[in-house]
Write a protein that holds these residues in place. Structure first.
Motif, PDB file in Angstrom:
ATOM      1  N   CYS A 218       0.847  -1.205   0.000  1.00  0.00           N
ATOM      2  CA  CYS A 218       0.000   0.000   0.000  1.00  0.00           C
ATOM      3  C   CYS A 218       0.882   1.256   0.000  1.00  0.00           C
ATOM      4  O   CYS A 218       0.501   2.282  -0.569  1.00  0.00           O
ATOM      5  CB  CYS A 218      -0.864   0.057   1.258  1.00  0.00           C
ATOM      6  SG  CYS A 218      -1.800  -1.434   1.604  1.00  0.00           S
TER       7      CYS A 218
ATOM      8  N   LYS B  77      -4.792   4.035  -4.953  1.00  0.00           N
ATOM      9  CA  LYS B  77      -5.649   2.935  -5.414  1.00  0.00           C
ATOM     10  C   LYS B  77      -5.632   2.782  -6.936  1.00  0.00           C
ATOM     11  O   LYS B  77      -5.642   1.668  -7.459  1.00  0.00           O
ATOM     12  CB  LYS B  77      -7.104   3.193  -4.987  1.00  0.00           C
ATOM     13  CG  LYS B  77      -7.295   3.283  -3.506  1.00  0.00           C
ATOM     14  CD  LYS B  77      -8.725   3.687  -3.172  1.00  0.00           C
ATOM     15  CE  LYS B  77      -8.812   4.037  -1.700  1.00  0.00           C
ATOM     16  NZ  LYS B  77     -10.151   4.478  -1.278  1.00  0.00           N
TER      17      LYS B  77
ATOM     18  N   ARG C 187       1.092  -4.122   3.591  1.00  0.00           N
ATOM     19  CA  ARG C 187       0.955  -2.680   3.777  1.00  0.00           C
ATOM     20  C   ARG C 187       2.235  -1.951   3.437  1.00  0.00           C
ATOM     21  O   ARG C 187       2.230  -0.880   2.845  1.00  0.00           O
ATOM     22  CB  ARG C 187       0.585  -2.390   5.244  1.00  0.00           C
ATOM     23  CG  ARG C 187       0.218  -0.944   5.479  1.00  0.00           C
ATOM     24  CD  ARG C 187       0.282  -0.580   6.931  1.00  0.00           C
ATOM     25  NE  ARG C 187       1.653  -0.609   7.440  1.00  0.00           N
ATOM     26  CZ  ARG C 187       1.997  -0.349   8.678  1.00  0.00           C
ATOM     27  NH1 ARG C 187       1.067  -0.066   9.573  1.00  0.00           N
ATOM     28  NH2 ARG C 187       3.271  -0.394   9.054  1.00  0.00           N
TER      29      ARG C 187
ATOM     30  N   TYR D 269      -4.174   3.266   0.631  1.00  0.00           N
ATOM     31  CA  TYR D 269      -4.700   2.400   1.686  1.00  0.00           C
ATOM     32  C   TYR D 269      -3.899   2.514   2.975  1.00  0.00           C
ATOM     33  O   TYR D 269      -2.690   2.718   2.938  1.00  0.00           O
ATOM     34  CB  TYR D 269      -4.676   0.949   1.225  1.00  0.00           C
ATOM     35  CG  TYR D 269      -5.620   0.662   0.081  1.00  0.00           C
ATOM     36  CD1 TYR D 269      -6.972   0.984   0.174  1.00  0.00           C
ATOM     37  CD2 TYR D 269      -5.157   0.067  -1.084  1.00  0.00           C
ATOM     38  CE1 TYR D 269      -7.835   0.714  -0.877  1.00  0.00           C
ATOM     39  CE2 TYR D 269      -6.022  -0.214  -2.135  1.00  0.00           C
ATOM     40  CZ  TYR D 269      -7.357   0.120  -2.026  1.00  0.00           C
ATOM     41  OH  TYR D 269      -8.215  -0.139  -3.051  1.00  0.00           O
TER      42      TYR D 269
ATOM     43  N   LEU E 131      -6.147  -3.538   0.646  1.00  0.00           N
ATOM     44  CA  LEU E 131      -5.543  -3.977  -0.619  1.00  0.00           C
ATOM     45  C   LEU E 131      -6.101  -5.348  -1.029  1.00  0.00           C
ATOM     46  O   LEU E 131      -6.411  -5.578  -2.206  1.00  0.00           O
ATOM     47  CB  LEU E 131      -4.016  -4.027  -0.459  1.00  0.00           C
ATOM     48  CG  LEU E 131      -3.186  -4.533  -1.623  1.00  0.00           C
ATOM     49  CD1 LEU E 131      -3.439  -3.728  -2.900  1.00  0.00           C
ATOM     50  CD2 LEU E 131      -1.689  -4.488  -1.285  1.00  0.00           C
TER      51      LEU E 131
END
Ligand code: FAD
Length: 318
Positions: free
Chosen positions: A99, A104, A126, A142, A148
């Motif tokens: 992330c 996104k 992450r 995120y 995710l």
């Protein structure tokens, strides 16, 4: 072939042999990766993971010779490398995806690239913040890995961020996520960490790969705790041999893990990194054999590019 199918179809009575590699540092050749992989092919790896690295602050020399801090992606190329390795070795490659440092829409495009390239295994993570101690998501990005996972699951159902296009391709990604036998460094406690891990699985992760540990008891207790909270997916132990004397100073604070006193004492006796590596290999063989005897689905090795160590371990275990 998907990781979850490889696990479920494994009838050899032995765990799958798998390992993780880092992309080369910017400006270096992919040949370096091939040299790490080639010696391990004889042990029939079920799949290979390739890590993902976001930009980090680095001091760079300017045209006038002065130094300035700049965000630099030191190890680019994960997606391209995943496809190159799959084509060269005909072995499934798991592309890590994070992330951190991305939003996104960019993630959606990366997933489309992976799908076009035939890479259908993803480890959804992450990532850590490269600019502060605390993780700060990108704008329109995120905050944690479960978000995710949700995006990937949505694409598998043909649901993209752009909603005004019809008949969108349903991707077919198998999703792995990370788990922490000694609790994630930012987690409040094991209970909350397990709740969030369960959230990743409930959202659609097929399996879990663990952070490294050096005492198998942490893994066995973790699996038991996962089962107690209703996490039923395969949990693959991730392990790493000690590869330098300084590992005993670096690994504990970096990953918030514990090294057994016996291992630390053995490494402290070493006078060279070579001796420390030999101690690390012996320890890792012992760990691997015990995990294999317990019927783990796979043994996943963090190579950090040092395939000679992993080769010595694989010779004894597989
Ligand atoms: P998450 O599952 O999002 O959890 C992060 C923290 O937030 C945990 O403390 C968790 O308890 C908490 N949390 C989770 N969900 C929520 C929520 N909804 N609300 C509040 N808190 C929440 N890093 C890279 O940059 N590149 C890589 O390629 C890479 N590969 C890795 C491979 C493995 C097998 C492992 C174990 C780690 C890897 N990492 C990699 C490191 C990883 O990105 C870090 O450990 C990161 O700090 C956490 O990632 P995660 O996916 O576990 O995060």
């Amino acid at each position: 072939m998907k990781v979850i199918d490889l696990i479920n179809n494994n009838k050899t009575g032995k765990p799958l042999f798998t390992f993780e590699l880092l992309p080369p540092v910017k400006g270096h050749s992919i040949e370096k990766l091939y040299k790490s992989i080639d010696p391990l092919i004889e042990f029939d790896p079920a799949y290979i993971n390739i890590t993902y690295h976001q930009s980090e602050m680095m001091e760079v020399v300017q045209s006038d010779g002065s130094l300035a801090n700049r965000l630099v992606r030191k190890r680019p190329g994960t997606v391209a490398i995943a496809a190159a390795l799959q084509n060269k070795y005909n072995i499934p490659v798991v592309s890590h995806l994070i992330c951190g440092g991305t939003n996104k829409d960019e993630t959606e495009d990366t997933l489309i690239d992976l799908n076009f390239l035939g890479v259908d295994n993803i480890l959804a993570l992450r990532g850590d913040s490269k600019r502060s101690a605390e993780f700060i998501p990108e704008k329109n990005g995120y905050s944690n890995a479960s978000e995710l996972v949700e995006q990937i699951v949505n694409m598998n159902a043909g649901k993209y961020l752009t909603k005004d296009i019809f008949d969108m391709l349903k991707t077919d990604f198998s999703i792995g996520v990370a788990g922490y036998p000694e609790v994630h460094k930012e987690a409040v406690d094991m209970k909350s960490d397990l709740e969030f891990l369960k959230m990743k699985v409930d959202k659609g992760a097929d399996y879990i790969v663990t952070q490294m540990f050096f005492d198998n008891k942490y893994y066995f207790d973790f699996v038991k705790a996962c089962r107690e909270v209703g996490i039923t997916v395969p949990i693959i132990p991730g392990i790493k041999p000690i590869s330098a004397m300084n590992d005993i100073n670096l690994l504990e604070p970096t990953f918030k893990i514990h090294l057994p006193e016996e291992l630390v004492a053995e490494v402290k006796k070493c006078k060279t990194n070579r001796e420390a590596r030999a101690v690390g290999v012996e320890w890792c063989i012992k760990q691997s054999k015990e995990l294999a005897a317990a019927g783990v689905p796979g043994l996943h090795y963090y190579t950090l590019g040092m395939s000679r160590n992993i080769k010595r371990i694989a010779k004894e275990v597989f």
